[in-house]
Design a protein around this motif. Structure first.
Motif, PDB file in Angstrom:
ATOM      1  N   GLU A  28      12.761 -23.890  -0.234  1.00  0.00           N
ATOM      2  CA  GLU A  28      13.834 -23.629  -1.193  1.00  0.00           C
ATOM      3  C   GLU A  28      14.110 -24.855  -2.067  1.00  0.00           C
ATOM      4  N   HIS A  29      13.890 -26.045  -1.532  1.00  0.00           N
ATOM      5  CA  HIS A  29      14.073 -27.272  -2.313  1.00  0.00           C
ATOM      6  C   HIS A  29      13.143 -27.301  -3.519  1.00  0.00           C
ATOM      7  N   GLU A  30      11.975 -26.629  -3.399  1.00  0.00           N
ATOM      8  CA  GLU A  30      11.012 -26.566  -4.496  1.00  0.00           C
ATOM      9  C   GLU A  30      11.105 -25.247  -5.259  1.00  0.00           C
ATOM     10  N   ALA A  31      12.273 -24.614  -5.193  1.00  0.00           N
ATOM     11  CA  ALA A  31      12.563 -23.381  -5.936  1.00  0.00           C
ATOM     12  C   ALA A  31      11.626 -22.235  -5.569  1.00  0.00           C
ATOM     13  N   ILE A  32      11.179 -22.208  -4.316  1.00  0.00           N
ATOM     14  CA  ILE A  32      10.394 -21.083  -3.811  1.00  0.00           C
ATOM     15  C   ILE A  32      11.365 -20.058  -3.239  1.00  0.00           C
ATOM     16  N   ARG A  33      11.259 -18.826  -3.679  1.00  0.00           N
ATOM     17  CA  ARG A  33      12.099 -17.761  -3.134  1.00  0.00           C
ATOM     18  C   ARG A  33      11.583 -17.423  -1.733  1.00  0.00           C
ATOM     19  N   VAL A  34      12.458 -17.440  -0.749  1.00  0.00           N
ATOM     20  CA  VAL A  34      12.053 -17.169   0.632  1.00  0.00           C
ATOM     21  C   VAL A  34      12.646 -15.835   1.071  1.00  0.00           C
ATOM     22  N   LEU A  35      11.774 -14.918   1.485  1.00  0.00           N
ATOM     23  CA  LEU A  35      12.179 -13.613   1.996  1.00  0.00           C
ATOM     24  C   LEU A  35      11.555 -13.414   3.368  1.00  0.00           C
ATOM     25  N   THR A  36      12.093 -12.471   4.129  1.00  0.00           N
ATOM     26  CA  THR A  36      11.489 -12.126   5.410  1.00  0.00           C
ATOM     27  C   THR A  36      10.739 -10.801   5.273  1.00  0.00           C
ATOM     28  N   VAL A  37       9.958 -10.464   6.289  1.00  0.00           N
ATOM     29  CA  VAL A  37       9.215  -9.206   6.258  1.00  0.00           C
ATOM     30  C   VAL A  37      10.163  -8.012   6.129  1.00  0.00           C
ATOM     31  N   SER A  38      11.397  -8.161   6.545  1.00  0.00           N
ATOM     32  CA  SER A  38      12.376  -7.077   6.429  1.00  0.00           C
ATOM     33  C   SER A  38      12.694  -6.749   4.971  1.00  0.00           C
ATOM     34  N   ASP A  39      12.447  -7.698   4.073  1.00  0.00           N
ATOM     35  CA  ASP A  39      12.730  -7.490   2.656  1.00  0.00           C
ATOM     36  C   ASP A  39      11.561  -6.848   1.906  1.00  0.00           C
ATOM     37  N   LEU A  40      10.417  -6.679   2.573  1.00  0.00           N
ATOM     38  CA  LEU A  40       9.212  -6.285   1.859  1.00  0.00           C
ATOM     39  C   LEU A  40       9.274  -4.874   1.278  1.00  0.00           C
ATOM     40  N   GLY A  41       9.983  -3.970   1.941  1.00  0.00           N
ATOM     41  CA  GLY A  41      10.120  -2.619   1.390  1.00  0.00           C
ATOM     42  C   GLY A  41      10.764  -2.647   0.016  1.00  0.00           C
ATOM     43  N   ARG A  42      11.836  -3.424  -0.114  1.00  0.00           N
ATOM     44  CA  ARG A  42      12.513  -3.548  -1.409  1.00  0.00           C
ATOM     45  C   ARG A  42      11.622  -4.232  -2.440  1.00  0.00           C
ATOM     46  N   VAL A  43      10.890  -5.263  -2.007  1.00  0.00           N
ATOM     47  CA  VAL A  43       9.994  -5.981  -2.910  1.00  0.00           C
ATOM     48  C   VAL A  43       8.888  -5.055  -3.408  1.00  0.00           C
ATOM     49  N   ALA A  44       8.341  -4.232  -2.505  1.00  0.00           N
ATOM     50  CA  ALA A  44       7.277  -3.310  -2.883  1.00  0.00           C
ATOM     51  C   ALA A  44       7.777  -2.260  -3.872  1.00  0.00           C
ATOM     52  N   GLU A  45       9.003  -1.789  -3.672  1.00  0.00           N
ATOM     53  CA  GLU A  45       9.559  -0.810  -4.615  1.00  0.00           C
ATOM     54  C   GLU A  45       9.778  -1.433  -5.993  1.00  0.00           C
ATOM     55  N   THR A  46      10.184  -2.692  -6.022  1.00  0.00           N
ATOM     56  CA  THR A  46      10.321  -3.397  -7.301  1.00  0.00           C
ATOM     57  C   THR A  46       8.967  -3.504  -7.990  1.00  0.00           C
ATOM     58  N   GLU A  82       0.831  -1.206   0.000  1.00  0.00           N
ATOM     59  CA  GLU A  82       0.000   0.000   0.000  1.00  0.00           C
ATOM     60  C   GLU A  82       0.863   1.252   0.000  1.00  0.00           C
ATOM     61  N   SER A  83       1.933   1.245   0.814  1.00  0.00           N
ATOM     62  CA  SER A  83       2.831   2.402   0.884  1.00  0.00           C
ATOM     63  C   SER A  83       3.472   2.688  -0.465  1.00  0.00           C
ATOM     64  N   ALA A  84       3.720   1.627  -1.223  1.00  0.00           N
ATOM     65  CA  ALA A  84       4.308   1.788  -2.557  1.00  0.00           C
ATOM     66  C   ALA A  84       3.260   2.125  -3.612  1.00  0.00           C
ATOM     67  N   GLY A  85       1.984   2.111  -3.221  1.00  0.00           N
ATOM     68  CA  GLY A  85       0.909   2.470  -4.147  1.00  0.00           C
ATOM     69  C   GLY A  85       0.540   1.389  -5.137  1.00  0.00           C
ATOM     70  N   VAL A  86       0.866   0.117  -4.827  1.00  0.00           N
ATOM     71  CA  VAL A  86       0.612  -0.949  -5.798  1.00  0.00           C
ATOM     72  C   VAL A  86      -0.408  -1.978  -5.321  1.00  0.00           C
ATOM     73  N   TRP A  87      -0.823  -1.900  -4.064  1.00  0.00           N
ATOM     74  CA  TRP A  87      -1.747  -2.922  -3.550  1.00  0.00           C
ATOM     75  C   TRP A  87      -3.016  -3.004  -4.390  1.00  0.00           C
ATOM     76  N   ARG A  88      -3.566  -1.846  -4.778  1.00  0.00           N
ATOM     77  CA  ARG A  88      -4.810  -1.835  -5.555  1.00  0.00           C
ATOM     78  C   ARG A  88      -4.616  -2.411  -6.950  1.00  0.00           C
ATOM     79  N   LEU A  89      -3.371  -2.490  -7.421  1.00  0.00           N
ATOM     80  CA  LEU A  89      -3.094  -3.009  -8.758  1.00  0.00           C
ATOM     81  C   LEU A  89      -2.835  -4.516  -8.752  1.00  0.00           C
ATOM     82  N   MET A  90      -2.743  -5.091  -7.570  1.00  0.00           N
ATOM     83  CA  MET A  90      -2.373  -6.495  -7.469  1.00  0.00           C
ATOM     84  C   MET A  90      -3.605  -7.387  -7.347  1.00  0.00           C
TER      85      MET A  90
END
Length: 270
Positions: free
Chosen positions: A245-263, A147-155
């Protein structure tokens, strides 16, 4: 002193048992009187709803905010009241919209904040009593960052796995979008429910194949988990990370979400 605007508002209510008539206000629709455009906002604190109905599908209720906003945007030439009546007819009886009421406002954003405080948001309790944890906390943080990145409504939200795997698959991914790839994000708590990691890992291959078949492009599946520092059982945490990760799932923590939202903001050009 500036002249106040004449506005109209409706309350959106969750009514789990129509016979009893008990309800919780979950949102507000607001417009300036005489203007067709309306804005909608839902609560971010679902504690009242959960107290009334422990089985309430909060994610589905959250998705109604975007649906309601989109419908109001696509019918700006119509008077708001008939639009709301049409929406009420299309929703189940568990979600109701009140008749419009008059109010005076300095401006729409300020009035929306005031109405949310007066009618929707629960009284603030001590932080120790209001603290959320587990998957709910991760989902909440994920939504806040997008939401802070302005993309929640687009998802897309609550993406049904069944459309890609097989009929009856109950899994619903929290959110996602398409940009070169289909990117899906799902909260997994490794503190309270490591079984969620196993379930997502089990579904990953079928999801990936289904997205390729239906969408014609690659799926990037991301699990969002708690930081290791918040975990009381390191072995369970490590197991959950490993099986995903064995099933090729990318694992991130909540600390990474700011960067993910900007992407996401950059890729969706929000």
């Amino acid at each position: 002193m500036s002249e106040r605007m004449q506005c109209e508002f409706s309350l959106i209510r969750y009514v789990p048992d129509v016979v009893k008539g008990e309800f919780a206000n979950i949102g507000v629709v607001l417009r300036e009187a005489g203007h067709p455009e309306a804005v909608v906002r839902f609560t971010r604190d679902w504690s009242r709803v959960r107290c009334m109905d422990a089985e309430a599908d909060v994610a589905l209720l959250e998705s109604l905010e975007a649906e309601l906003g989109a419908r109001l945007e696509t019918a700006p030439q119509l008077n708001a009241k008939p639009v709301l009546e049409v929406l009420e007819d299309s929703l189940s009886n568990s979600v109701q919209i009140t008749a419009m009421r008059a109010t005076l406002a300095e401006n729409l954003p300020a009035e929306m904040e005031q109405l949310m405080r007066m009618y929707v948001e629960p009284l603030k309790a001590p932080a120790t009593r209001r603290k959320t944890s587990g998957r709910a906390a991760i989902v909440g943080t994920m939504r806040e960052e997008f939401e802070s990145a302005g993309v929640w409504r687009l998802m897309h939200k609550r993406i049904s796995a069944a459309q890609y795997t097989q009929a009856g698959d109950p899994l619903k991914l929290d959110c996602g979008y398409r940009n070169g790839k289909v990117r899906m994000f799902h909260a997994v708590s490794l503190e309270s429910d490591a079984e969620g990691a196993k379930g997502l890992a089990y579904s990953a291959a079928a999801l990936r194949a289904g997205v390729q078949r239906v969408e014609g492009i690659e799926l990037e599946l991301t699990a969002v988990v708690e930081p290791f520092a918040r975990i009381s059982d390191p072995e369970q945490y490590g197991f959950g990370i490993s099986v995903m990760e064995h099933e090729a799932i990318r694992v991130l923590t909540v600390s990474d979400l700011g960067r993910v939202a900007e992407t996401a903001k950059r890729e969706l050009r929000a």
